[in-house]
Design a protein around this motif. Structure first.
Motif, mmCIF file in Angstrom:
data_model
loop_
_atom_site.group_PDB
_atom_site.id
_atom_site.type_symbol
_atom_site.label_atom_id
_atom_site.label_comp_id
_atom_site.label_asym_id
_atom_site.label_seq_id
_atom_site.Cartn_x
_atom_site.Cartn_y
_atom_site.Cartn_z
ATOM 1 N N LYS A 110 36.404 31.337 39.175
ATOM 2 C CA LYS A 110 35.537 31.870 38.126
ATOM 3 C C LYS A 110 36.318 32.116 36.860
ATOM 4 N N MET A 111 37.603 32.362 36.969
ATOM 5 C CA MET A 111 38.399 32.692 35.800
ATOM 6 C C MET A 111 39.756 32.037 35.913
ATOM 7 N N ALA A 112 40.344 31.823 34.774
ATOM 8 C CA ALA A 112 41.714 31.332 34.767
ATOM 9 C C ALA A 112 42.648 32.518 34.887
ATOM 10 N N LEU A 113 43.630 32.449 35.808
ATOM 11 C CA LEU A 113 44.533 33.564 36.042
ATOM 12 C C LEU A 113 45.969 33.111 35.878
ATOM 13 N N GLU A 114 46.806 34.044 35.462
ATOM 14 C CA GLU A 114 48.230 33.785 35.482
ATOM 15 C C GLU A 114 48.685 33.722 36.942
ATOM 16 N N ALA A 115 49.868 33.136 37.165
ATOM 17 C CA ALA A 115 50.368 32.985 38.536
ATOM 18 C C ALA A 115 50.529 34.340 39.217
ATOM 19 N N SER A 116 51.060 35.319 38.478
ATOM 20 C CA SER A 116 51.266 36.645 39.062
ATOM 21 C C SER A 116 49.941 37.321 39.387
ATOM 22 N N GLU A 117 48.924 37.106 38.535
ATOM 23 C CA GLU A 117 47.608 37.685 38.795
ATOM 24 C C GLU A 117 46.945 36.992 39.986
ATOM 25 N N GLU A 118 47.121 35.680 40.077
ATOM 26 C CA GLU A 118 46.550 34.954 41.209
ATOM 27 C C GLU A 118 47.220 35.388 42.515
ATOM 28 N N ASN A 119 48.530 35.661 42.446
ATOM 29 C CA ASN A 119 49.227 36.175 43.628
ATOM 30 C C ASN A 119 48.626 37.506 44.069
ATOM 31 N N PHE A 120 48.394 38.366 43.089
ATOM 32 C CA PHE A 120 47.793 39.666 43.393
ATOM 33 C C PHE A 120 46.409 39.494 44.024
ATOM 34 N N HIS B 8 48.086 49.446 44.756
ATOM 35 C CA HIS B 8 48.607 50.374 43.754
ATOM 36 C C HIS B 8 49.618 49.703 42.832
ATOM 37 N N SER B 9 49.633 48.374 42.862
ATOM 38 C CA SER B 9 50.530 47.655 41.964
ATOM 39 C C SER B 9 49.874 47.537 40.592
ATOM 40 N N GLN B 10 50.546 46.867 39.663
ATOM 41 C CA GLN B 10 50.012 46.649 38.317
ATOM 42 C C GLN B 10 49.166 45.384 38.247
ATOM 43 N N HIS B 11 48.626 44.953 39.397
ATOM 44 C CA HIS B 11 47.737 43.795 39.493
ATOM 45 C C HIS B 11 48.437 42.496 39.130
ATOM 46 N N LYS B 12 49.762 42.514 39.216
ATOM 47 C CA LYS B 12 50.557 41.304 39.031
ATOM 48 C C LYS B 12 51.689 41.338 40.050
ATOM 49 N N ILE B 13 51.860 40.227 40.765
ATOM 50 C CA ILE B 13 52.910 40.148 41.780
ATOM 51 C C ILE B 13 53.677 38.851 41.578
ATOM 52 N N SER B 14 54.978 38.962 41.473
ATOM 53 C CA SER B 14 55.813 37.783 41.210
ATOM 54 C C SER B 14 55.794 36.837 42.416
ATOM 55 N N ASN B 15 56.211 35.591 42.158
ATOM 56 C CA ASN B 15 56.218 34.591 43.224
ATOM 57 C C ASN B 15 57.175 34.987 44.356
ATOM 58 N N THR B 16 58.315 35.591 43.992
ATOM 59 C CA THR B 16 59.290 36.014 45.019
ATOM 60 C C THR B 16 58.694 37.083 45.925
ATOM 61 N N ASP B 17 58.105 38.108 45.290
ATOM 62 C CA ASP B 17 57.486 39.170 46.084
ATOM 63 C C ASP B 17 56.292 38.649 46.873
ATOM 64 N N PHE B 18 55.551 37.707 46.272
ATOM 65 C CA PHE B 18 54.376 37.157 46.944
ATOM 66 C C PHE B 18 54.753 36.511 48.280
ATOM 67 N N GLY C 267 46.098 28.486 30.021
ATOM 68 C CA GLY C 267 45.733 29.639 30.847
ATOM 69 C C GLY C 267 44.599 30.441 30.280
ATOM 70 N N ASN C 268 43.798 29.899 29.332
ATOM 71 C CA ASN C 268 42.690 30.645 28.763
ATOM 72 C C ASN C 268 41.459 30.536 29.647
ATOM 73 N N ILE C 269 40.514 31.447 29.477
ATOM 74 C CA ILE C 269 39.275 31.430 30.245
ATOM 75 C C ILE C 269 38.421 30.260 29.795
ATOM 76 N N THR C 270 37.984 29.440 30.759
ATOM 77 C CA THR C 270 37.190 28.271 30.397
ATOM 78 C C THR C 270 35.761 28.379 30.877
ATOM 79 N N LYS C 271 35.439 29.360 31.737
ATOM 80 C CA LYS C 271 34.079 29.502 32.228
ATOM 81 C C LYS C 271 33.584 30.902 31.964
ATOM 82 N N GLN C 272 32.303 31.034 31.607
ATOM 83 C CA GLN C 272 31.714 32.337 31.357
ATOM 84 C C GLN C 272 31.524 33.093 32.664
ATOM 85 N N ARG C 273 31.560 34.406 32.551
ATOM 86 C CA ARG C 273 31.270 35.238 33.720
ATOM 87 C C ARG C 273 29.801 35.095 34.067
ATOM 88 N N GLN C 274 29.499 35.029 35.362
ATOM 89 C CA GLN C 274 28.122 34.895 35.809
ATOM 90 C C GLN C 274 27.404 36.242 35.735
#
Length: 738
Positions: free
Chosen positions: A34-44, A156-166, A204-211
């Motif tokens: 639904k949304m474009a996410l950064e790698a760390s956000e997608e990991n989260f 309780h993280s900052q909603h971003k997790i690095s690839n190493t931690d992931f 990495g920008n949003i390409t689809k509208q929220r439903q």
């Protein structure tokens, strides 16, 4: 708040809908497109899906083994009281408890991981730790602990997790899930890992509208145009038109969906208990509340206002709060340094005390050794003397025997020599008998027993080692108690001063752990536990006296000529109310009735509905305090120095007066046998009077910290005596023998 958290909120809402529809096990995985996410956000987001959706199912498999689905409801009902105790200890929340005892049967499908963990730890005695287990430990308890640990870390993280931690998080969590589920959830874990995010461009920008959330609920695809702050969901243009035309949502505040993406913090914060938005603010509890809170938990609160007004009227700005916190931190730093200094001083003091103890114990041991060895040494000396004398006699007797052997007895010379030897043998016999007649040198028994009392007296005669610090309490008065009273001090209390100096005029033992003090100087009741301060209740006017009604209620008489009862479990005033045109004084509670001194009349006996059952006409206006025991009423008259005991018809049983022992008598209380305990405000002591008024003695004497004692109370069930001076120092005693 970032995009990953927005998706997380939407996913949480979807999970709730899935749970309510009871299709958790069959619903396909949610797509991440639904949304474009950064790698760390997608990991989260992947890890959130893993711990919120798949991990609970693994935990449920073990949970259902410990609590079979057919008996879980019965087990919860059997442990109803224990679960409420856990709620009081804040181990389980009120919302979790409500979920466990909702109408109908309870299933593990209704429970999240924290709730299942609470039940496993406390009802099944499964040892689930809160820390991360060793990587080599693969027990069921360790795998459960891993899921709980990483669930908390992720959410309780900052909603971003690095690839190493992931990679570390994913491998550890999925390993635990697969082991707990016996491999049944392995495919779903792998499928979630392979799921791709296809909604972003190269930047990495949003390409689809929220439903639209409303349309999405009806399985209709429509792009949202606004976000409703009141409903906390997105709306398309069609739904927005209906939204504004409906009476209930006509005045809701909506913002453009683009503005919501820029600042998602504008989303409405809701009540965790009722899932309603905060519309009000309770000043008494200093918390925001919803409409249901007003009708339920806060229906007796008087200071409730709309939250927008509370926000506008708020005096504490961010800058003021910052300065306040900075000043607090500065004070804590100063106190911390002082405490560190004290800790060093304590170490020095401990060294000094150890040195003094060792030297004095050494001296005491030497003195005890001398005492214990004194008699033995004396007997030893006598035995040595006896041994030397016997040795001399032994030699002499051997010489005489030798002469006898030589003597042939053939002539007169030999005959005379034999007679002389006989006289010398008789002389030796007499001398030996004379030696053995002395009892002190009797060798048949040598006393070697150590007298323990003598040793104890030596040790107890050692001077007391003075420490550098002492409690500023009634320690001295406790040390001066007469041995025969059998008083043991249990706890000290120190009521802090407020705007005015303390003036403690009443005290009460409420239950095993709580006591109460009535402060006339600051119009308040102070509740304290044996460990320290608990709560303070502000009064409308000065209190006169207090009395315990039961283990959770306290009656208080006030200078506005009223009596009220407060419940310390709810901290609310009871419906009981009593008032009189005359001054109301001391209080006592006996056989479900309140006894109160009323100036100009005597004593009133009042039931718990507030009705006067009996009036005892007894003269004497200066008799403020009262106590009742064994169907007898006790009171002290401070202006004349007299102490009275009456029957419940007002007839005097006995009267006591001795100003040299107690002056003037003021506070009074009684034990279960009818013995009275009276405070002397100027003599600074507490005396004991037997139930017949004939035996009296001082049980607590004057000291520098025991000045102007007034308030006193006796717990008849536990034989504990509470005494307080006007300044706020109090002490609780255990009366071993009266």
């Amino acid at each position: 708040m970032n995009i990953g958290f927005i998706v997380y909120l939407q996913l949480c809402k979807t999970f709730i809908n899935i749970a309510h529809s009871q299709v958790v096990h069959a619903t396909p995985l949610i797509k991440l497109d639904k949304m474009a996410l950064e790698a760390s956000e997608e990991n989260f987001l992947r890890l959130s899906l893993l711990v919120l959706r798949i991990a609970p199912r693994a935990v449920r498999q073990h949970f259902d083994k410990e609590f079979h689905p057919k008996v879980i409801t019965k087990v919860l009902r059997q442990n109803y009281s224990k679960l409420h105790v856990l709620r009081d200890k804040r181990i389980i929340s009120s919302s979790q408890l409500s979920l466990l005892f909702q109408n109908g049967e309870v299933s593990s499908d209704d429970l999240d991981i924290p709730t299942m963990f609470v039940l496993l730890r406390n009802l099944a005695d499964v040892q689930i730790t809160t820390h991360l287990p060793y990587s080599t430990d693969f027990t069921i308890e360790s795998d459960l602990a891993r899921l709980g640990f990483y669930r908390k870390q992720i959410l309780h993280s900052q909603h971003k997790i690095s690839n190493t931690d992931f990679k570390i998080f994913w491998d550890t969590i999925t390993g635990a899930i697969i082991r707990l589920s016996d491999g049944n959830l392995k495919d779903e874990c792998e499928s979630l890992l392979k799921e791709s995010s296809s909604g972003a461009d190269e930047k990495g920008n949003i390409t689809k509208q929220r439903q639209c959330d409303v349309c999405d609920f009806k399985n209709i695809k429509a792009s949202s145009v606004v976000w409703c702050l009141n409903c906390d969901e997105s709306l398309c243009q069609h739904c927005l038109d209906h939204h504004f035309s409906h009476k209930l949502s006509r005045y809701h505040e909506c913002i453009k969906i683009e503005d919501y993406y820029k600042d998602p913090s504008m989303s409405t914060i809701t009540c965790s208990e009722h899932k309603q938005q905060f519309d009000f603010f309770c000043e008494g509890h200093h918390i925001p509340i919803c409409g249901l809170c007003v009708m339920n938990d806060h229906n007796f609160c008087q200071l409730i206002k709309p939250i927008q007004i509370a926000i506008k009227q708020s005096d504490e700005t961010k800058h003021e709060l910052y300065e306040k916190a900075a000043k607090l931190l500065q004070n804590v730093d100063v106190i911390t340094k002082d405490v560190q200094g004290n800790l060093k001083s304590y170490e020095i003091e401990k060294g000094k005390v150890r040195g003094q103890l060792r030297s004095r114990l050494k001296a005491a041991a030497e003195e005890a050794e001398k005492l214990c060895l004194k008699e033995i040494s004396h007997n030893e000396n006598l035995a040595n003397i006896l041994f030397r004398n016997l040795s001399k006699h032994q030699k002499e007797i051997k010489r005489l025997l030798k002469n006898l052997n030589i003597n042939k007895g053939q002539n007169v010379r030999d005959f005379i020599s034999m007679l002389q030897i006989g006289d010398k043998i008789k002389e030796q016999e007499e001398k030996i008998q004379c030696l053995l007649k002395d009892k002190d040198i009797n060798t048949s028994h040598v006393a070697t027993d150590v007298d323990p009392l003598a040793v104890k007296n030596i040790v107890c005669s050692m001077r007391e080692i003075s420490l550098s610090s002492a409690l500023n309490t009634l320690e001295e008065s406790g040390a001066q108690q007469k041995k025969e009273t059998g008083i043991i001090k249990m706890a000290d209390f120190n009521v802090e001063n407020k705007t005015n100096d303390n003036d403690i005029r009443g005290c009460a033992i409420i239950n095993d752990n709580v006591v109460c003090f009535a402060d006339r100087g600051n119009n308040r009741l102070i509740f304290m536990t044996l460990q320290g301060y608990q709560k303070e209740i502000k009064l409308t006017c000065e209190p006169v006296d207090i009395a315990t009604v039961d283990h959770a209620k306290v009656a208080v008489s006030l200078y506005d000529n009223t009596i009220k009862i407060i419940n310390i479990e709810s901290w609310k005033w009871e419906d009981f109310s009593f008032s009189d045109e005359n001054t109301i004084g001391g209080l006592a509670f006996y056989k479900n009735q309140i006894f109160s001194r009323v100036g100009g009349i005597g004593y009133l006996i009042i039931d718990l509905s507030g009705k006067v059952q009996q009036t005892l006409t007894i003269e004497g206006s200066n008799m403020p305090y009262v106590s009742v025991s064994q169907d007898r009423l006790y009171s002290a008259r401070w202006d004349t120095g007299e102490i009275f005991c009456y029957d419940l018809q007002g007839k005097t049983n006995w009267k006591f007066e001795n100003k040299s022992l107690v002056n003037p008598p003021n506070g009074i209380t009684t034990d279960s046998e009818g013995n009275a305990y009276v405070t002397g405000s100027f003599s600074n002591n507490v005396i004991f009077i037997s139930s017949d008024g004939k035996e009296t003695k001082e049980i607590i004497s004057s000291s520098k910290n025991f000045k102007n004692p007034i308030a006193i109370d006796y717990d008849k069930k536990t034989d504990r005596l509470l005494v307080s001076v006007a300044s706020g120092l109090g002490c609780l005693f255990l009366m071993k023998n009266k």
